[in-house]
Motif scaffolding. Structure first.
Motif, PDB file in Angstrom:
ATOM      1  N   PHE A  89      91.795  18.576 -12.044  1.00 36.05           N
ATOM      2  CA  PHE A  89      92.077  17.378 -12.926  1.00 36.05           C
ATOM      3  C   PHE A  89      91.136  16.226 -12.149  1.00 36.05           C
ATOM      4  O   PHE A  89      90.383  15.288 -13.051  1.00 36.05           O
TER       5      PHE A  89
ATOM      6  N   LEU B  22      87.269  17.004 -13.179  1.00 41.47           N
ATOM      7  CA  LEU B  22      87.029  16.504 -14.381  1.00 41.47           C
ATOM      8  C   LEU B  22      87.093  15.072 -14.559  1.00 41.47           C
ATOM      9  O   LEU B  22      86.021  14.452 -15.072  1.00 41.47           O
ATOM     10  N   LYS B  23      87.639  14.217 -13.955  1.00 43.48           N
ATOM     11  CA  LYS B  23      87.702  12.803 -13.846  1.00 43.48           C
ATOM     12  C   LYS B  23      86.346  12.365 -13.110  1.00 43.48           C
ATOM     13  O   LYS B  23      85.698  11.674 -13.841  1.00 43.48           O
TER      14      LYS B  23
ATOM     15  N   TYR C  21      89.880  17.216 -22.756  1.00 40.46           N
ATOM     16  CA  TYR C  21      90.855  17.054 -23.528  1.00 40.46           C
ATOM     17  C   TYR C  21      90.673  16.739 -25.084  1.00 40.46           C
ATOM     18  O   TYR C  21      91.611  16.861 -25.773  1.00 40.46           O
TER      19      TYR C  21
ATOM     20  N   ASP D  24      86.825  14.804 -18.185  1.00 45.21           N
ATOM     21  CA  ASP D  24      87.971  14.821 -18.697  1.00 45.21           C
ATOM     22  C   ASP D  24      88.131  14.626 -20.295  1.00 45.21           C
ATOM     23  O   ASP D  24      88.972  15.065 -20.918  1.00 45.21           O
TER      24      ASP D  24
END
Length: 185
Positions: free
Chosen positions: A117, A120-121, A130, A126
């Motif tokens: 997570f 991804l950021k 998503y 991200d």
């Protein structure tokens, strides 16, 4: 790892169902196990971290279980953050690097989710994950289940057209190379 069902509901509740293990001594078979897990697996309000959501959906389908509430796919996030490596490769890396036992795959799922997570950021993936990749899991799963119709007549025409075009390109390659060339080597 690859032939088991791995999912984590939160940091306290994680599960592994060993598909190839003989559970008959416990008086259980996979259908019974999944029947008992069905209310949890189908509850949209219970968020689940999965190793590979699409693969899990395919495994559950013959048992009449619909996976709901899956909110993170470690394999997909691993693929996005490492370019070409599969998420499973990252899981196996974390297992060895942080000395998790292979039985602790779900602990590793939670850990991987946190790390991936953040990756991804950091890599600004991200939004892609998503808004595009994660929603495509259900679309691709349904396409694989339903298949798609093919116009056989049109397909044969395409094959003929492309074969002629490929043959023409091969002739050009041979001419440029000054003779027979094995382009498949």
């Amino acid at each position: 790892i690859k032939n088991d069902l791995h999912f984590a509901f939160d940091e306290e509740l994680e599960s592994v169902v060993k598909l190839e293990q003989d559970n008959s001594l416990l008086g259980l078979n996979l259908a019974q196990i999944l029947y008992n897990l069905k209310p949890i697996l189908e509850d949209e309000n219970i968020k689940k971290t999965c190793l590979d959501i699409k693969a899990l959906k395919h495994i559950l389908l013959p048992y009449g279980v619909k996976l709901c509430g899956a909110d993170f796919d470690v394999s997909l996030a691993g693929y996005l953050t490492s370019g070409s490596k599969k998420g499973l490769d990252k899981i196996e890396f974390y297992l060895s690097r942080y000395e998790f036992d292979s039985e602790d795959i779900c602990c590793c799922l939670n850990y991987s989710k946190k790390v991936l997570f953040e990756e991804l950021k950091t890599e600004q993936l991200d939004s892609l994950y998503y808004s595009l990749e994660f929603p495509l899991i259900d679309v691709l799963f349904q396409m694989e289940v339903d298949g798609f119709k093919v116009n056989r007549k049109l397909l044969k025409e395409f094959i003929g057209d492309y074969k002629a075009e490929i043959d023409k390109i091969l002739d050009e390659i041979k001419a440029l190379g000054g003779g027979d060339i094995n382009i498949n080597s």
